[in-house]
Design a protein around this motif. Structure first.
Motif, PDB file in Angstrom:
ATOM      1  N   THR A  54     -74.641 -42.374 -14.758  1.00 60.36           N
ATOM      2  CA  THR A  54     -75.042 -41.004 -14.472  1.00 60.36           C
ATOM      3  C   THR A  54     -75.399 -40.286 -15.767  1.00 60.36           C
ATOM      4  OG1 THR A  54     -73.624 -40.920 -12.520  1.00 60.36           O
ATOM      5  CG2 THR A  54     -74.346 -38.809 -13.443  1.00 60.36           C
ATOM      6  N   GLU A  65     -78.821 -34.874 -17.198  1.00 63.90           N
ATOM      7  CA  GLU A  65     -80.151 -34.268 -17.191  1.00 63.90           C
ATOM      8  C   GLU A  65     -81.140 -35.010 -16.288  1.00 63.90           C
ATOM      9  OE1 GLU A  65     -78.121 -33.636 -21.143  1.00 63.90           O
ATOM     10  OE2 GLU A  65     -78.539 -35.350 -19.837  1.00 63.90           O
ATOM     11  N   GLY A 114     -79.937 -37.552 -13.683  1.00 60.92           N
ATOM     12  CA  GLY A 114     -79.336 -38.009 -12.443  1.00 60.92           C
ATOM     13  C   GLY A 114     -78.741 -39.399 -12.608  1.00 60.92           C
ATOM     14  N   THR A 115     -78.591 -40.086 -11.497  1.00 65.41           N
ATOM     15  CA  THR A 115     -77.954 -41.409 -11.503  1.00 65.41           C
ATOM     16  C   THR A 115     -79.005 -42.503 -11.548  1.00 65.41           C
ATOM     17  OG1 THR A 115     -76.038 -40.588 -10.262  1.00 65.41           O
ATOM     18  CG2 THR A 115     -76.420 -42.964 -10.248  1.00 65.41           C
TER      19      THR A 115
END
Length: 307
Positions: free
Chosen positions: A162, A165, A167-168
């Protein structure tokens, strides 16, 4: 071109043999199950017993990219996972300010895009590859501290990272993970539970002799047997650091360079620094102790010949 994963324990043994790695069946079984079930393989054992080599052999024989994370004290996310290229971001900000053609919001989203992201080993290992998922080697995990070990839980559980800035980021295909530890400290159970565990021990005499035949084919049979016999006896002595198989190989190669066809007390004394890595250990073995061990080895080998 990438090769298919082994379909059985026998195939795994053959795979390791192609990489010139002499393994026993129990190790091949652990590796086969880790590959088949896509679980990390956690290898623990003394330094120099061949833990790291397994990942290298996998990469070579399967035709997969090797991504290595060498652990050390103080290792953090910026060194192991990712960091932002701050200097490039600052240049981009100044250019945008000079041009005056972008809003603060659009500039913010732009500078935190993937083109400004520096990918470190863990993030690299999640990237798709034409040759198949890479081999991820997390080497000497015991050298890191517990906070970083805790961070690895997400990576080894779900093969995802993750980035606030962005996401995953999740791997389309999980990497083949090998984790090693020299057991200088205990690794937390939460991380071990996510892995298949195997203790890599010192090899017995027949397997160590076979390793020398594979790794140092130029050594004569008589010299190899004497070396293995001496090292096996040395491992029964109380030393600060027992010699691993890596030291056995190095010692054999060194003796070949000295044109030794057999061990003698002087050759042993002169080359103990190749085999032992601490002065106290060398001082203990040097001289009469080394000569006594060598005499025992030669007597045992002579007795074997008479049988």
């Amino acid at each position: 071109m990438a090769s298919a994963l082994p379909a059985s324990v026998d195939d795994t043994l053959a795979l390791l043999a192609r990489g010139r790695y002499v393994a026993d069946r129990s190790l091949a079984t652990a590796l086969f199950l880790a590959l088949r079930l896509r679980r990390p393989l956690f290898l623990e054992g003394e330094a120099g017993v061949g833990k790291t080599e397994i990942a290298k052999v996998l990469s070579e024989t399967l035709g997969r990219r090797l991504v290595r994370l060498q652990c050390y004290e103080g290792l953090d996310v910026s060194s192991a996972v990712y960091e932002w290229n701050y200097s490039r971001q600052m240049v981009e900000i100044r250019l945008a300010e000079a041009a005056g053609d972008r809003s603060r919001e659009s500039l913010g989203s732009d500078i935190y895009s993937e083109r400004f992201l520096i990918k470190r080993p863990l993030l690299q290992a999640l990237e798709a590859d034409a040759s198949g998922s890479p081999v991820l080697l997390i080497d000497e995990l015991d050298r890191t501290d517990e906070p970083f070990e805790a961070y690895l839980l997400e990576v080894l559980s779900d093969f995802q990272i993750t980035i606030p800035e962005l996401g995953t980021i999740k791997a389309a295909e999980p990497p083949l993970v090998v984790v090693t530890s020299n057991r200088t400290r205990e690794i937390h159970d939460a991380l071990k539970r996510r892995c298949f565990y195997y203790w890599v021990d010192y090899p017995d005499a027949p397997r160590e002799l076979e390793i020398l035949r594979v790794k140092v084919p130029g050594a004569g049979e008589a010299l190899s047997r004497q070396i293995v016999g001496f090292v096996q006896k040395l491992r029964k002595v109380e030393l600060f650091k027992l010699p691993g198989i890596a030291e056995t190989i190095d010692w054999t190669e060194a003796l070949i360079q000295l044109d030794q066809v057999a061990l003698d007390p002087k050759a042993v004394d002169d080359t103990l620094g190749v085999l032992l890595k601490y002065q106290d250990d060398i001082a203990r073995i040097h001289g009469s102790e080394a000569a006594d061990l060598l005499l025992q080895v030669k007597n045992e080998l002579a007795a074997e010949k008479r049988v």
